[in-house]
Scaffold this active site. Structure first.
Site, PDB file in Angstrom:
ATOM      1  N   VAL A  61      -8.439  -1.251  -7.604  1.00 55.63           N
ATOM      2  CA  VAL A  61      -9.535  -0.721  -6.793  1.00 55.63           C
ATOM      3  C   VAL A  61      -9.429  -1.085  -5.318  1.00 55.63           C
ATOM      4  O   VAL A  61     -10.215  -0.582  -4.512  1.00 55.63           O
ATOM      5  CB  VAL A  61     -10.904  -1.196  -7.325  1.00 55.63           C
ATOM      6  CG1 VAL A  61     -11.173  -0.617  -8.704  1.00 55.63           C
ATOM      7  CG2 VAL A  61     -10.991  -2.723  -7.354  1.00 55.63           C
ATOM      8  N   TYR A  62      -8.507  -1.941  -4.929  1.00 57.87           N
ATOM      9  CA  TYR A  62      -8.417  -2.325  -3.525  1.00 57.87           C
ATOM     10  C   TYR A  62      -8.040  -1.102  -2.690  1.00 57.87           C
ATOM     11  O   TYR A  62      -7.002  -0.477  -2.893  1.00 57.87           O
ATOM     12  CB  TYR A  62      -7.364  -3.416  -3.320  1.00 57.87           C
ATOM     13  CG  TYR A  62      -7.722  -4.764  -3.903  1.00 57.87           C
ATOM     14  CD1 TYR A  62      -8.984  -5.037  -4.398  1.00 57.87           C
ATOM     15  CD2 TYR A  62      -6.774  -5.779  -3.940  1.00 57.87           C
ATOM     16  CE1 TYR A  62      -9.303  -6.276  -4.922  1.00 57.87           C
ATOM     17  CE2 TYR A  62      -7.074  -7.027  -4.462  1.00 57.87           C
ATOM     18  CZ  TYR A  62      -8.339  -7.271  -4.954  1.00 57.87           C
ATOM     19  OH  TYR A  62      -8.639  -8.510  -5.481  1.00 57.87           O
ATOM     20  N   GLY A  63      -8.914  -0.785  -1.738  1.00 58.70           N
ATOM     21  CA  GLY A  63      -8.670   0.373  -0.878  1.00 58.70           C
ATOM     22  C   GLY A  63      -8.616   1.673  -1.643  1.00 58.70           C
ATOM     23  O   GLY A  63      -7.964   2.624  -1.203  1.00 58.70           O
ATOM     24  N   GLY A  64      -9.305   1.741  -2.790  1.00 60.93           N
ATOM     25  CA  GLY A  64      -9.272   2.956  -3.593  1.00 60.93           C
ATOM     26  C   GLY A  64      -7.877   3.300  -4.095  1.00 60.93           C
ATOM     27  O   GLY A  64      -7.558   4.469  -4.309  1.00 60.93           O
ATOM     28  N   GLY A  65      -7.056   2.280  -4.279  1.00 59.43           N
ATOM     29  CA  GLY A  65      -5.674   2.492  -4.719  1.00 59.43           C
ATOM     30  C   GLY A  65      -4.668   2.395  -3.589  1.00 59.43           C
ATOM     31  O   GLY A  65      -3.454   2.304  -3.843  1.00 59.43           O
TER      32      GLY A  65
END
Length: 329
Positions: A61-65
């Site tokens: 989920v970091y940075g939406g991938g």
């Protein structure tokens, strides 16, 4: 400098003594600003690599991938086998999909392939559960994770946590022992000189099961760098921070810790940030602290913690600057 390698808990894996955390890669603030864009992400990875760092930590989920994608793009020009990659799974990745979150078999099996694709690799060295899922039975979780190991998609299993959940991890590992499954061998709790909630049962559990502890937030959300002082409790220097955050972090008890850190920093000719990270590196229950710098200068300063030598007296003085949660028991 060249970071040394250490054994990750009781696994057969050797890793850099400091890990690079990438949770700010691609992260948008409330005003839409990206904290670390792709160019700076690659600059941070370059600086970490130049110091001998090879242990990179991210999450789906970091940075939406984007964090995984940017790491994958950076690794594409390198020998993947020289690096240890860790990622995490739990948080929602599909809107309005009840199976697009948590630790159920459907979500894990779908997301592991997406994670590997973004990272451009065939396997993860470490897969963490990002949090514990109350809705998924431990047996289903451990059988599913073991399947990923059997398939060669994951080498080791880890548990990341915000609040101590020693009994959950112990339950899962006891089940794994009984049923011949892969256990959790790595733990990633929040732990630093001002956040001491894992002392006692949680660290004792990690020691008992031989879990390699890789703590996040080693600088206590910046408090241990000395950037805040007692006047900042109501000053503009802490603007943008919630009252809840100020109540939790800008306390007299925590400032007493900062005083101790600054005193030791002067004694060893280091910065407060370096001393705070070095305290974790000298801790018998800690394997590898996780760094999360915003800039190359911050990262290089933090990496300098590897050169700081604390005496036993200095270590204990820092530990005693704030009472742990079990000191009165």
């Amino acid at each position: 400098m060249d970071l040394e390698y250490v054994r990750l808990g009781e696994t057969g894996l050797s890793v850099s003594e400091l890990s690079l955390g990438t949770w700010r890669f691609g992260r948008e603030t409330e005003d839409g600003t990206v904290e670390i864009d792709e160019q700076r992400a690659h600059e941070l990875l370059d600086a970490y690599e130049a110091a001998g760092g090879r242990f990179i930590d991210t999450a789906d989920v970091y940075g939406g991938g984007d964090s995984e994608r940017w790491i994958g793009d950076w690794l594409a020009e390198r020998d993947r086998e020289e690096y240890v990659l860790a990622s995490k799974i739990y948080w929602p990745t599909r809107e309005d999909d009840p199976n697009g979150r948590g630790l159920g078999r459907k979500h894990i099996r779908r997301n592991i392939d997406l994670m590997l694709d973004r990272l451009g690799t065939e396997y993860l060295d470490v897969l963490y559960i990002h949090r514990w899922d109350e809705d998924t039975p431990a047996r289903e979780l451990m059988h599913t994770l073991t399947g990923l190991v059997d398939d060669g998609k994951v080498n080791y299993l880890g548990a990341s946590t915000f609040q101590p959940n020693a009994w959950r991890v112990a339950q899962a590992n006891e089940l794994a022992e009984r049923e011949g499954l892969e256990p959790f061998t790595i733990s990633q709790p929040r732990y630093n000189l001002v956040n001491r909630e894992v002392e006692g049962d949680y660290l004792d559990m990690c020691d008992h099961y031989g879990l390699g502890v890789c703590p996040w937030s080693p600088l206590g959300q910046g408090v241990l760098t000395g950037k805040y002082d007692r006047e900042d409790r109501a000053a503009d220097a802490s603007a943008g921070r919630s009252e809840e955050w100020k109540d939790a972090y800008l306390t007299e008890e925590n400032f007493a810790v900062v005083d101790a850190v600054q005193a030791v920093a002067e004694e060893v000719d280091a910065t407060p940030a370096q001393v705070s990270i070095a305290w974790l590196m000298h801790h018998d229950s800690v394997a590898v602290p996780l760094l999360g710098a915003r800039t190359v200068d911050q990262l290089e300063e933090n990496l300098g913690a590897a050169t700081v030598d604390l005496s036993a007296e200095q270590f204990e003085r820092l530990a005693e600057a704030k009472r742990g949660p079990y000191d009165d028991i």
